[in-house]
Design a protein around this motif. Structure first.
Motif, PDB file in Angstrom:
ATOM      1  N   ARG A 225       0.824  -1.209   0.000  1.00  0.00           N
ATOM      2  CA  ARG A 225       0.000   0.000   0.000  1.00  0.00           C
ATOM      3  C   ARG A 225       0.857   1.257   0.000  1.00  0.00           C
ATOM      4  N   CYS A 227       2.438   2.942  -2.261  1.00  0.00           N
ATOM      5  CA  CYS A 227       3.733   2.882  -2.944  1.00  0.00           C
ATOM      6  C   CYS A 227       3.622   3.521  -4.328  1.00  0.00           C
ATOM      7  N   CYS A 254      -1.977   2.814  -4.440  1.00  0.00           N
ATOM      8  CA  CYS A 254      -0.658   2.946  -5.054  1.00  0.00           C
ATOM      9  C   CYS A 254      -0.748   3.765  -6.339  1.00  0.00           C
TER      10      CYS A 254
END
Length: 442
Positions: A225, A227, A254
């Motif tokens: 998560r 990212c 993300c």
């Protein structure tokens, strides 16, 4: 009270000082080893239970660019012929790598040529990974920046209770096999607030085979998560190595930036894939030369029997929701195996499909296939990447029936579409299918 050892930079090889400190802290009950600001040149390092190796602010850890320097830091799982890493942990508990410093991994030292035909550098046959943690429990990696990995960057193998956060990976965008982060048969894992830019897969979940040819384990209860990932293969991926099962996997919140593929599942080796969710993800997917895998897909799910003697695992219960952005390819869900794709739901998917400059997005990609396992010296191609047939075309790249659609499904049983909107140009470019949603006949 936990021990603390501080290691000053050194003009020469600093391996012994760092390794001795790690050993002393581990045998003394655990604590911290801090690399102070400055340059630390090293050969292979082995992390140990109870130790947090801190690469401090202003510190640069620079492993040497010599594969033989890592003969004592070998690992079980072989990847791209590599059986060693610059930094390893084996069977450790409560082990960490943290800090605000930098690992300069020296990938340029493992480049031996330039493949202009497919736009990549030619890598050395043997390259070490940067970090491999195998068979470890209670693992934490946080804060560090890794630059210019020669091969897979961070590889976690058969680990339990893993937390990776605020890690940055900046790799050469033309060097193959430089995956940013690989969670290989890991369980109870969280990856969050990381930034990855690389030529190969960004954040990838696998279940590899061990030396005995059997799955090293399963991949369960993993969350990725918050990212940001940029990849010239697949940004957020599950597979290709899929010998063991995958279950309860979440990718959420993300951003996929300047990537070849956004989201991907690749079932090849018998492991079953179940209960996977992609949620709230923005994608920016662009065409690439056909020597790279895929081209511009926002989502691709493929099930292929890569070895004739072993059926691929089924993909079951996949939810893709709240995905937005741009793609130059299509959304694809294709099973060329009897295993099939079952219960696929796309909900609130809103993407713009635009033409790319190369035209490579007009074919769907079933690689890797059996053809890619080995390439003979007199053939054009690269093992486990691509192989060209007698007609000069790459094996595994297939034309969409009737041209490029917005979504293509084949071998899917139980598909639900809820508020799926694919904005396509008008008039449609040459070579595009007039059907936005194309379901292949069984």
């Amino acid at each position: 009270m936990p021990m603390t050892r501080k290691i000053a930079p050194h003009d020469g090889d600093n391996t012994a000082a760092i390794q001795d400190a790690i050993h002393a802290v581990s045998t003394g009950g655990g604590g911290v080893v801090v690399l102070e600001a400055g340059l630390h040149s090293v050969r292979g390092l082995t992390l140990a239970s109870g130790v947090n190796l801190v690469i401090g602010k202003g510190a640069v850890l620079r492993p040497v660019t010599d594969y033989e320097a890592y003969a004592e830091t070998c690992v079980d799982v072989i990847a791209e012929k590599s059986d060693r890493a610059m930094i390893v942990a084996r069977g450790a508990q409560n082990v960490s790598l943290t800090g605000d410093g930098v690992i300069e991994a020296g990938g340029e030292g493992f480049i031996i040529g330039n493949d202009e035909a497919v736009g990549t550098f030619i890598p050395a046959e043997l390259r070490p990974r940067v970090l491999v943690m195998e068979h470890c429990r209670n693992v934490r990696v946080s804060g560090v920046t890794v630059k210019d990995s020669p091969m897979w960057t961070l590889h976690f193998v058969n680990c339990d209770n893993l937390h990776v956060s605020h890690v940055t990976v900046e790799n050469n965008r033309r060097l193959p096999n430089t995956d940013g982060m690989v969670l290989d048969a890991c369980r109870q894992a969280v990856v969050e607030h990381c930034r990855i830019a690389t030529a190969d897969d960004g954040i990838c979940l696998k279940t590899s085979a061990g030396p005995d040819g059997k799955a090293i384990g399963t991949c369960e209860n993993v969350v990725v998560r918050h990212c940001n990932v940029s990849s010239l293969s697949c940004a957020l991926k599950l597979g290709t190595e899929s010998h063991g099962d995958f279950t309860n996997i979440v990718f959420e919140d993300c951003k996929v930036l300047d990537s070849n593929r956004g989201l991907g599942i690749f079932s090849r080796d018998g492991g079953r894939v179940s209960n996977v969710r992609f949620s709230r993800i923005a994608v920016d997917c662009r065409e690439t030369p056909d020597g790279f895998w895929g081209s511009g897909e926002a989502l691709t799910v493929t099930v292929v029997d890569r070895r004739p003697e072993k059926q691929a695992g089924a993909v079951v219960n996949l939810l893709v929701e709240d995905v937005t952005g741009v793609m130059e390819g299509a959304i694809t869900a294709i099973s060329a195996s009897a295993a099939g794709i079952h219960n696929l739901t796309l909900s609130r998917v809103r993407v713009t499909q635009r033409p790319g400059a190369l035209g490579t997005g007009q074919r769907y990609d079933l690689r890797p296939t059996n053809a890619d396992l080995a390439v003979q010296p007199d053939e054009a191609g690269r093992a486990n990447a691509y192989r060209r047939g007698a007609d000069g075309r790459i094996i595994g790249l297939e034309d969409y029936p009737g041209g490029l659609p917005g979504l293509y499904a084949q071998g899917v049983q139980g598909m639900t579409l809820v508020e799926v909107e694919i904005d396509r140009p008008e008039p449609l470019p040459m070579g595009w299918n007039s059907q936005t949603l194309l379901m292949a006949a069984e």
